[in-house]
Design an enzyme around this catalytic site. Structure first.
Site, PDB file in Angstrom:
ATOM      1  CD  GLU A  98      42.430  26.363  52.869  1.00 21.89           C
ATOM      2  OE1 GLU A  98      42.179  27.569  52.771  1.00 21.89           O
ATOM      3  OE2 GLU A  98      41.591  25.468  52.678  1.00 21.89           O
ATOM      4  CG  HIS A 156      56.872  39.760  26.579  1.00 15.58           C
ATOM      5  ND1 HIS A 156      57.732  40.343  25.689  1.00 15.58           N
ATOM      6  CD2 HIS A 156      56.399  38.643  25.973  1.00 15.58           C
ATOM      7  CE1 HIS A 156      57.778  39.628  24.573  1.00 15.58           C
ATOM      8  NE2 HIS A 156      56.977  38.590  24.716  1.00 15.58           N
ATOM      9  CE  LYS A 186      36.317  30.365  57.175  1.00 13.28           C
ATOM     10  NZ  LYS A 186      35.672  29.042  56.981  1.00 13.28           N
TER      11      LYS A 186
END
Length: 536
Positions: free
Chosen positions: A330, A359, A463
């Site tokens: 950000e 792994h 937003k």
């Protein structure tokens, strides 16, 4: 091309380079090794002017320069751990009083002076927040909360109804002894507001007084503070406009929950303060944050061309990479530089923990596409208490160290860049120091690439887009309620005056229909043009 191809050195040369570039601080027991990064002395010299500017930039930042011009705000998370640096006596007093009020509130909760209406003591915390209001507290809880914490913590960090239900179910019959922290600077953050309203209804349905369990952590004068004062919540703690969400863990955002869990917040602040002091030195080799920022710049050619992989070899640091994703991505993910040029900066961050990832994706890191640099985080202390030998002279912790050192060497042999951070143990001091280290590195790197790390127009755009979708939903429901007969998708879009948003409308009605929200569909869902829509 700024980044150099790593030249595989013989053992003697590599050992000398390691010693030349090893950073160590005795007070923190902190080591930083950048010797396996692809740079030479000529490149270091070339970067000196950029670092001279960066050191001046961060000095101005700490002194109270306006760092977020969009909102005319200072950036002062540094003052949280050293209030004497605050630019005004009023700010210093506010910080000191807030920290003391957190400690006083915590003591009263732990002693039972502040207690649930039914008596006894609070047993749990339900923390409602998103982004920096969740990631920091989650990381610190995972890293530091004792097994016998005075209050257990739970998080609502999304607006997913099923996720909310699951957390409430986990709390179960302890709801009446649960403190609810609602964390939102404005009080209008949709995810946090939604979570609070959902939880409030649960309390009401259980005939419990929500206000007697509620704590607000919010901006002064915000919508949330207004609600908390009107309803008589247990406490209010401030969020300041000069502390961004991604740098807020050492403010009330993170300290309230940490203190309630029995975590020593003074030690966290002291660790960050110590690291801040170390990273003020205007000298690359003697400034660990500058060394980190330099390494990021080297690996990504100053353009973020390589991903950052965070690999802590300690289970308690599992969430560190998630916390750093927001802090780094950000802060650094910007379209334009300070001159207004399109630069599309940023560094992608991912990670999990060692040796689990040996792994998982270390196979690709060693032998696949070379588009990353890896940061190992080594913790010297294996465990508290006596060691256990699982082979003669060998413990599980020895294996963990072996995996780290072996992976580091295996990557070097394939000319993969890596950094190694070493701390003595995971405790409040070292966690506070790690938080400060990366906050400072972000500031320095932002200066090196000439961007503003302290605004986030992309987040705000998202937003606004979400709000527009919800408005379309309201409009189409209104149209359907008034319609005399079923409408085709095209007719619905036209009547809602959103013909250009027909795909969005299709997805909205599909979602409403799946949740039995009044939508009646006829036709083939896989062929949107065949659908007719009505309101039941």
């Amino acid at each position: 091309m700024l980044r150099l191809e790593t030249q595989i050195m013989n053992n003697s040369e590599l050992w000398q380079r390691y010693q030349d570039w090893l950073y160590y601080d005795r007070e923190l027991g902190f080591y930083l090794d950048v010797s396996r990064m692809s740079f030479d002395d000529a490149f270091v010299a070339k970067m000196k002017p950029k670092f001279a500017k960066a050191f001046k930039d961060i000095e101005a930042l700490e002194a109270g320069a306006i760092a977020n011009p969009d909102e005319n705000r200072m950036v002062g998370h540094y003052w949280l751990r050293n209030p004497d640096l605050a630019p005004t006596p009023e700010l210093k007093q506010d910080i000191v009083e807030t920290q003391q009020s957190i400690i006083d509130f915590t003591k009263k909760v732990h002693s039972g002076e502040i207690h649930p209406p039914s008596g006894g003591k609070f047993t749990d915390i339900l923390s409602i927040g998103i982004g920096g209001s969740a990631l920091g507290p989650q990381f610190v809880a995972q890293a530091l909360a004792p097994l016998d914490a005075p209050l257990a913590i739970h998080f609502l960090d999304n607006t997913d109804p099923a996720g909310i239900d699951k957390v409430i179910a986990q709390i179960g019959d302890r709801l009446e002894t649960t403190l609810v922290l609602t964390i939102s600077k404005s009080g209008g953050t949709p995810e946090t507001r939604n979570g609070m309203l959902e939880v409030k209804k649960v309390y009401q349905d259980c005939n419990l007084d929500f206000a007697a369990h509620a704590v607000a952590i919010t901006g002064k004068g915000s919508k949330l503070e207004t609600i908390a004062l009107r309803e008589g919540w247990l406490a209010n703690f401030p969020m300041w406009d000069w502390v961004g969400g991604r740098t807020s863990e050492l403010s009330a955002v993170g300290l309230v929950a940490a203190a309630l869990q029995g975590i020593n917040i003074r030690a966290m602040l002291d660790g960050a303060k110590t690291m801040d002091a170390l990273t003020r030195k205007p000298d690359l080799k003697h400034n660990p944050a500058a060394l980190l920022a330099f390494s990021w710049y080297v690996s990504g050619n100053g353009k973020g061309e390589n991903d950052m992989v965070i690999l802590p070899y300690k289970d308690s640091l599992l969430l560190f990479s998630r916390y750093l994703q927001q802090l780094i991505m950000e802060s650094l993910g910007k379209e334009k530089d300070l001159a207004g040029n399109i630069v599309n900066q940023g560094i992608a961050v991912y990670g999990n923990k060692g040796s689990t990832d040996q792994h998982a994706y270390v196979q690709q890191l060693r032998e696949g596409v070379n588009n990353f640099f890896l940061t190992f985080i080594e913790v010297l202390q294996d465990r508290e208490g006596q060691y256990v030998e699982i082979e003669p002279e060998v413990t599980s912790g020895d294996y963990l160290t072996g995996f780290l050192l072996g992976t580091r060497q295996a990557l070097y042999e394939k000319q993969r860049d890596s950094i190694t951070i070493t701390i003595p143990e995971v405790n409040e001091t070292t966690v506070g120091a790690l938080i400060a280290l990366y906050e400072r590195a972000v500031s320095i790197y932002a200066s090196l690439v000439n961007i503003n790390a302290y605004h986030q127009p992309g987040v705000e755009a998202g937003k606004k887009a979400a709000a527009s979708v919800l408005q379309i939903q309201k409009d189409i429901i209104s149209v359907l309620k008034e319609a005399k007969q079923p409408l085709s998708l095209s007719e619905l879009a036209t009547k809602a005056r959103a013909k250009e948003k027909i795909e969005t409308i299709y997805k909205i009605i599909r979602h409403l229909h799946a949740n039995e929200r009044g939508i009646v569909l006829q036709g083939d869902l896989g062929k949107p043009d065949s659908l007719t829509i009505s309101w039941q």
